[in-house]
Design an enzyme around this catalytic site. Sequence first.
Site, PDB file in Angstrom:
ATOM      1  CB  ALA A  33     -24.592 110.616 -19.997  1.00 36.75           C
ATOM      2  CG  ASN A  34     -26.185 112.452 -14.793  1.00 33.99           C
ATOM      3  OD1 ASN A  34     -26.298 111.488 -14.043  1.00 33.99           O
ATOM      4  ND2 ASN A  34     -27.239 113.044 -15.361  1.00 33.99           N
ATOM      5  NE  ARG A  35     -18.015 111.250 -12.899  1.00 32.43           N
ATOM      6  CZ  ARG A  35     -17.144 110.652 -13.715  1.00 32.43           C
ATOM      7  NH1 ARG A  35     -17.245 109.349 -13.943  1.00 32.43           N
ATOM      8  NH2 ARG A  35     -16.181 111.350 -14.274  1.00 32.43           N
ATOM      9  CB  SER A  36     -27.341 109.276 -11.929  1.00 25.93           C
ATOM     10  OG  SER A  36     -28.343 108.508 -11.294  1.00 25.93           O
ATOM     11  CB  ALA A  99     -28.805 112.559 -11.906  1.00 30.34           C
TER      12      ALA A  99
END
Length: 226
Positions: A33-36, A99
Amino acid sequence: VLAPQRAGRLAGRKVLVTAGPTHEPIDPVRYIANRSSGRQGFAIAAAAAEEGADVVLVSGPVSLADPPGVNVVRVETAREMMAAVESALPVDAAVMTAAVADWRTEADSGHKIKKDGSGRPPALVLVENPDILATLGHHPSARPKLLVGFAAETDDLIANARAKLDRKGCDWIVANDVNPETGNMGGAFNTVRIVSRAGIEEWPRLAKEDVARRLVGRIADHFAGA
Ligand code: CTP
Ligand code: CA
């Protein structure tokens, strides 16, 4: 009975927005995952709907409520996002804030990966995901009339944004400084520059809702021939 015409500068226009991260499964309990947060994309979709557009918002997993009057399609992976975007075409304008995870695991293990007792971690083999923005930018039959990408960068913001503008075949890049000290990523504010073939426009630090309204205003200007 005729449906009432929606008022607004984008009435009669179809706008596609992508937002949020994508989640790429590793096994049934883990993912990449990512921080978006999805906040900027949700704000753009809301602002476009307020301006009368017919809005489709394709979002990865976020904890945000559907903006009023927006058709929201929720997806998990980059490949699901690609498919949902394709089915929303044709559109007048597309704003790609998602993202998208650059890589997914080559194989989604159908069972939970266990420690094997050796102390050696498993190797995750990654493969590149489809580039959704570039696919639209080079679309053979349904390229959006106005295609806007986002570029979140920590270094060489403008050079990277220009390179993305050309590589992905889009019209504008909203270049977004995501150095940790800016607080832009996941925060309530954004400091952006609009990079196009005409040049660079610097915007002040603004609440994401104000970035959204200003961008939607620029999109309406574009279609008004301003
Ligand atoms: N994008 C996309 N699909 C991808 C990757 C990116 O549609 N698989 C879009 C994003 O939504 C954004 C723009 O492309 O509008 C730029 O994303 P970014 O991650 O900055 O670009 P990348 O080409 O992935 O380059 P980088 O190596 O810097 O991550
Ligand atoms: Ca990327």
